[in-house]
Design a protein around this motif. Structure first.
Motif, PDB file in Angstrom:
ATOM      1  N   GLY A   1      -0.040   3.058  -7.890  1.00 47.96           N
ATOM      2  CA  GLY A   1      -0.814   2.540  -6.765  1.00 47.96           C
ATOM      3  C   GLY A   1      -0.033   2.224  -5.514  1.00 47.96           C
ATOM      4  N   ILE A   2       1.247   2.604  -5.458  1.00 49.49           N
ATOM      5  CA  ILE A   2       2.053   2.398  -4.246  1.00 49.49           C
ATOM      6  C   ILE A   2       2.557   3.769  -3.794  1.00 49.49           C
ATOM      7  CG2 ILE A   2       4.051   1.260  -3.220  1.00 49.49           C
ATOM      8  CD1 ILE A   2       3.868  -0.830  -5.473  1.00 49.49           C
ATOM      9  N   ILE A   3       1.883   4.342  -2.818  1.00 45.51           N
ATOM     10  CA  ILE A   3       2.247   5.670  -2.347  1.00 45.51           C
ATOM     11  C   ILE A   3       3.621   5.608  -1.660  1.00 45.51           C
ATOM     12  CG2 ILE A   3       1.601   7.590  -0.857  1.00 45.51           C
ATOM     13  CD1 ILE A   3      -0.293   7.215  -3.172  1.00 45.51           C
ATOM     14  N   VAL A   4       4.493   6.526  -2.025  1.00 44.08           N
ATOM     15  CA  VAL A   4       5.787   6.651  -1.354  1.00 44.08           C
ATOM     16  C   VAL A   4       5.729   7.888  -0.477  1.00 44.08           C
ATOM     17  CG1 VAL A   4       8.274   6.944  -1.614  1.00 44.08           C
ATOM     18  CG2 VAL A   4       7.012   5.535  -3.249  1.00 44.08           C
ATOM     19  N   LEU A   5       5.757   7.680   0.824  1.00 45.83           N
ATOM     20  CA  LEU A   5       5.715   8.778   1.782  1.00 45.83           C
ATOM     21  C   LEU A   5       7.134   9.085   2.224  1.00 45.83           C
ATOM     22  CD1 LEU A   5       2.636   7.721   3.937  1.00 45.83           C
ATOM     23  CD2 LEU A   5       2.702   9.326   2.021  1.00 45.83           C
ATOM     24  N   GLU A   6       7.638  10.208   1.764  1.00 47.78           N
ATOM     25  CA  GLU A   6       9.005  10.594   2.092  1.00 47.78           C
ATOM     26  C   GLU A   6       9.027  11.339   3.411  1.00 47.78           C
ATOM     27  OE1 GLU A   6      12.905  12.720   0.000  1.00 47.78           O
ATOM     28  OE2 GLU A   6      10.928  12.874  -0.933  1.00 47.78           O
ATOM     29  N   GLY A   7       9.993  11.004   4.227  1.00 47.24           N
ATOM     30  CA  GLY A   7      10.192  11.693   5.492  1.00 47.24           C
ATOM     31  C   GLY A   7      11.628  12.160   5.615  1.00 47.24           C
ATOM     32  N   TRP A   8      11.899  12.835   6.706  1.00 45.11           N
ATOM     33  CA  TRP A   8      13.258  13.355   6.920  1.00 45.11           C
ATOM     34  C   TRP A   8      13.542  13.410   8.417  1.00 45.11           C
ATOM     35  CZ3 TRP A   8      14.044  18.282   9.303  1.00 45.11           C
ATOM     36  CH2 TRP A   8      15.379  18.697   9.379  1.00 45.11           C
ATOM     37  N   GLY A   9      14.744  13.136   8.747  1.00 50.30           N
ATOM     38  CA  GLY A   9      15.186  13.205  10.134  1.00 50.30           C
ATOM     39  C   GLY A   9      16.630  12.775  10.199  1.00 50.30           C
ATOM     40  N   ALA A  10      17.000  12.230  11.316  1.00 53.72           N
ATOM     41  CA  ALA A  10      18.379  11.791  11.513  1.00 53.72           C
ATOM     42  C   ALA A  10      18.392  10.837  12.695  1.00 53.72           C
ATOM     43  CB  ALA A  10      19.289  12.990  11.793  1.00 53.72           C
TER      44      ALA A  10
ATOM     45  N   THR B   1      10.066  14.922  10.180  1.00 52.82           N
ATOM     46  CA  THR B   1       8.979  15.326   9.293  1.00 52.82           C
ATOM     47  C   THR B   1       8.557  14.114   8.476  1.00 52.82           C
ATOM     48  OG1 THR B   1      10.334  15.897   7.360  1.00 52.82           O
ATOM     49  CG2 THR B   1      10.067  17.601   9.047  1.00 52.82           C
ATOM     50  N   VAL B   2       7.324  14.139   7.992  1.00 53.46           N
ATOM     51  CA  VAL B   2       6.857  13.039   7.148  1.00 53.46           C
ATOM     52  C   VAL B   2       5.641  13.504   6.345  1.00 53.46           C
ATOM     53  CG1 VAL B   2       5.259  12.019   8.850  1.00 53.46           C
ATOM     54  CG2 VAL B   2       6.348  10.559   7.129  1.00 53.46           C
ATOM     55  N   ASN B   3       5.531  12.989   5.119  1.00 51.83           N
ATOM     56  CA  ASN B   3       4.318  13.178   4.345  1.00 51.83           C
ATOM     57  C   ASN B   3       3.234  12.258   4.894  1.00 51.83           C
ATOM     58  OD1 ASN B   3       4.597  14.971   1.750  1.00 51.83           O
ATOM     59  ND2 ASN B   3       6.558  13.894   1.936  1.00 51.83           N
ATOM     60  N   ARG B   4       2.001  12.702   4.811  1.00 50.94           N
ATOM     61  CA  ARG B   4       0.875  11.928   5.310  1.00 50.94           C
ATOM     62  C   ARG B   4       0.137  11.253   4.157  1.00 50.94           C
ATOM     63  NH1 ARG B   4       3.532  15.309   8.945  1.00 50.94           N
ATOM     64  NH2 ARG B   4       2.217  15.902  10.710  1.00 50.94           N
ATOM     65  N   LEU B   5      -0.567  10.184   4.464  1.00 54.19           N
ATOM     66  CA  LEU B   5      -1.378   9.510   3.448  1.00 54.19           C
ATOM     67  C   LEU B   5      -2.429  10.443   2.865  1.00 54.19           C
ATOM     68  CD1 LEU B   5      -1.966   5.952   4.962  1.00 54.19           C
ATOM     69  CD2 LEU B   5      -0.894   6.463   2.761  1.00 54.19           C
ATOM     70  N   ASP B   6      -2.933  11.356   3.687  1.00 52.71           N
ATOM     71  CA  ASP B   6      -3.981  12.262   3.227  1.00 52.71           C
ATOM     72  C   ASP B   6      -3.464  13.668   2.980  1.00 52.71           C
ATOM     73  OD1 ASP B   6      -3.438  12.853   5.846  1.00 52.71           O
ATOM     74  OD2 ASP B   6      -5.534  12.950   6.509  1.00 52.71           O
ATOM     75  N   ASN B   7      -2.128  13.826   2.966  1.00 51.34           N
ATOM     76  CA  ASN B   7      -1.561  15.157   2.748  1.00 51.34           C
ATOM     77  C   ASN B   7      -0.086  15.003   2.379  1.00 51.34           C
ATOM     78  OD1 ASN B   7      -1.340  17.923   2.607  1.00 51.34           O
ATOM     79  ND2 ASN B   7      -1.325  18.251   4.825  1.00 51.34           N
TER      80      ASN B   7
ATOM     81  N   LYS C   1       0.827  -1.207   0.000  1.00 50.20           N
ATOM     82  CA  LYS C   1       0.000   0.000   0.000  1.00 50.20           C
ATOM     83  C   LYS C   1       0.856   1.250   0.000  1.00 50.20           C
ATOM     84  CE  LYS C   1      -3.879  -2.315   2.198  1.00 50.20           C
ATOM     85  NZ  LYS C   1      -3.238  -3.653   2.248  1.00 50.20           N
ATOM     86  N   TYR C   2       1.941   1.196   0.760  1.00 50.74           N
ATOM     87  CA  TYR C   2       2.850   2.339   0.665  1.00 50.74           C
ATOM     88  C   TYR C   2       4.232   1.987   1.179  1.00 50.74           C
ATOM     89  CZ  TYR C   2       2.133   3.806   5.635  1.00 50.74           C
ATOM     90  OH  TYR C   2       2.082   3.899   7.006  1.00 50.74           O
TER      91      TYR C   2
END
Length: 594
Positions: free
Chosen positions: A367-376, A384-390, A346-347
């Motif tokens: 059809g495979i959402i890639v939610l990119e985030g950032w941190g360390a 930070t992270v992208n959301r499924l609905d945003n 799904k992602y």
């Protein structure tokens, strides 16, 4: 719960759902399951075995192994014994293992097998503080230094038979502010630093990530293949599933990753950008070999998917006509692509480095959402992270709830929040330099925050190229564009304090051989050929056409071998170790500036 720790949360989950599947691994050709009840029993046996060996609350205990069910058992065992897990990358060379054991003052080390044990044996010659080694798999040599994991568990069972409350007394002493783990940075710019993460740091991030996901009921099975020594996999692919009752399947190896995806059929997985780049390049390579009619269908379908994803980003339903076309595109193309990853993905979560926006959009379109985030590591993985609905392609998303992000005057991104670590182990000067008096962590990443709050990463502060003409250039931007070529394995751009940009380019030997019909030539043989240099020049020309003149690659060289983790060119998460590569290939670099 004021004294909520990883130990209390995971133990409670195991007791709540003892019959549910916690772990899955392949053994003698078949996938085997371990329940939450069995996981708890094994972790407690290991913990009690450590207590029997004399380990004390707060002792550092190292863990040197590839991902496996035993890795998870030993990590939990250390925590249940009140210890602090010192995670070491399995690809670490002996010198790095010795440094980490010495710096962390580890009293004991868990090792995967005889090969990893040898690193510990050599390190112990200069550091007798390491009292014992526990071997997870394989034979154990004679002597009093090493014992098997099975023997340790036997000791634990015996202790628990004598004193069932031994571990309960330890758990009662643990506090959220206690250290849970020391994770050593991969050392791309110097000696590894031991990042000190508490139970509170990690649980804060897990809670914040769950708060950003409106419904996680469908995400029950993850495939673990990034090193568990890395903070992103450790927090997102290990602690998060175990604290929420999900199942972790462990990939056999990167070579068998494709087979494991199809066999396990996970819902979600964590990856770094290089994984997506490789898959994307392979798809494009396959596309070029298709008949023109099938290529047209593929391009049409992806175009439909990209159009549809715009509506998803706005949380809007598809118009009737687009919905019909999307269903057809899914039946003709997307479903087949998803089947390569098991059919239920799904992602993906992407982290560790910036991901090209076009690649993220492509995967999401099929059809495979890639939610990119950032941190360390210093932020216990994501800040930070992208959301499924945003979500926004090209961005690393919005700050997690309870996390503050701001841009310093020089463009550096700063982070503050309960996930930020307590500093570097035994490095007060570096800690004071990185974490200021107001609690801000100076990340070393350069970026911006848009008006809608989404964060964008430009590059690493220390990696920015400033040419002799004073132009600021992001090397990652150029490198990521060129790595989209199916013929390119890796790229390192050069140009700091120089009057133009150059590059070291390594090859995808399989793709180059197929393109030129050169059989099975190795990297060194291909690097010497004029037709290969012409092929790579064409790829560079394509990238240069979309760059400002001062950013274009003027010259390049192909080293005789690809960049690898084993040769210390790459970190375990496949980031360039620029200083090492530069030192190894200084002669080639000098040639380009003669």
């Amino acid at each position: 719960m004021p004294d909520r720790t990883l130990v209390s949360v995971i133990a409670a989950k195991c007791q709540e759902i003892p019959g549910s599947i916690a772990q899955r691994h392949k053994q003698t050709g078949t996938w085997q399951d371990i329940t939450y009840g069995e996981l708890l029993a094994r972790a407690e046996e290991i913990a009690a075995g450590l207590v029997d060996l004399g380990m004390q609350v707060g002792d550092r205990i190292a863990l040197l192994s590839n991902n496996s069910v035993e890795w998870g058992h030993c990590d939990l065992g250390i925590l249940f014994a009140g210890g602090v897990t010192v995670a070491i990358y399995p690809t670490s060379i002996q010198r790095e293992v010795a440094y980490i054991l010495e710096n962390s003052e580890s009293r004991l080390i868990f090792v995967e097998d005889a090969n990893q044990l040898e690193k510990a044996v050599q390190a112990r010659q200069a550091n007798p503080r390491v009292e014992k080694a526990v071997v997870m798999n394989g034979p154990v040599p004679a002597g009093d230094f090493a014992l098997s994991l099975a023997t340790l568990r036997e000791k634990g069972r015996a202790l628990l038979a004598r004193d069932r409350e031994a571990l309960g007394r330890i758990e009662a002493r643990l506090r959220p502010e206690d250290l849970a783990t020391i994770i050593y940075t991969s050392g791309t710019t110097g000696p590894p630093k031991g990042v000190m993460l508490t139970h509170k740091n990690i649980l804060f991030v897990i809670d914040a990530v769950l708060d950003t996901t409106p419904d996680t009921t469908d995400f029950k099975l993850t495939l673990s293949f990034l090193p568990l020594s890395h903070s992103l996999e450790r927090v997102g692919g290990h602690f998060l599933p175990l604290t929420t009752g999900r199942t972790i399947a462990y990939a056999e190896s990167l070579d068998k990753l494709g087979d494991n995806f199809r066999e396990v059929r996970p819902d979600i997985a964590i990856a770094v950008p290089r994984v997506f780049e490789k898959i994307y390049s392979r798809i494009n390579e396959t596309l070029r070999e298709m008949p023109e009619r099938r290529r047209k269908i593929f391009r049409w379908a992806v175009g439909v998917g990209r159009e549809a994803i715009r509506y998803r980003q706005k949380n809007q339903p598809l118009p009737f006509g687009l919905a019909l076309r999307h269903r057809l595109a899914d039946r003709l193309v997307f479903r087949k692509l998803r089947a390569v990853l098991g059919g239920r993905m799904k992602y993906f979560v992407s982290g560790g480095a910036p991901l090209d926006a076009n690649i993220a959009e492509f995967f999401s379109a099929v059809g495979i959402i890639v939610l990119e985030g950032w941190g360390a590591t210093e932020t216990a993985a994501p800040a930070t992270v992208n959301r499924l609905d945003n979500f926004v392609f090209g961005s690393v998303g919005l700050p997690l709830p309870g996390v503050e992000v701001k841009v310093a005057e020089d463009g550096e991104l700063l982070v503050r929040g309960a996930g930020v670590c307590t500093g570097y182990w035994k490095m007060p000067a570096q800690s004071a330099e990185t974490f200021d008096a107001e609690g801000w962590y100076h990340t070393g990443d350069v970026g911006r925050i848009a008006g809608d709050g989404f964060v964008y990463i430009t590059d690493r502060k220390k990696e920015l190229i400033i040419t002799s003409a004073g132009k600021n250039i992001s090397p990652q931007n150029i490198e990521n564009k060129l790595k989209l070529s199916p013929f390119v394995s890796n790229v390192m751009t050069i140009g700091d304090r120089r009057n133009y940009v150059t590059a070291l380019v390594t090859l995808d030997a399989e793709a180059v051989n197929k393109q030129l019909g050169t059989g099975g030539l190795d990297h060194a043989a291909l690097a010497a050929r004029a037709d290969v240099r012409q092929l790579i020049q064409a790829e560079i020309d394509r990238v240069n056409a979309d760059l400002p003149r001062y950013e274009t690659i003027k010259k390049f060289r192909i080293p005789p071998a690809d960049f690898t983790v084993e040769m210390d060119d790459l970190s375990p998460t496949l980031k360039l170790k620029r200083r090492n590569i530069t030192a190894r290939h200084q002669a080639l670099i000098d040639e380009m500036y003669e």
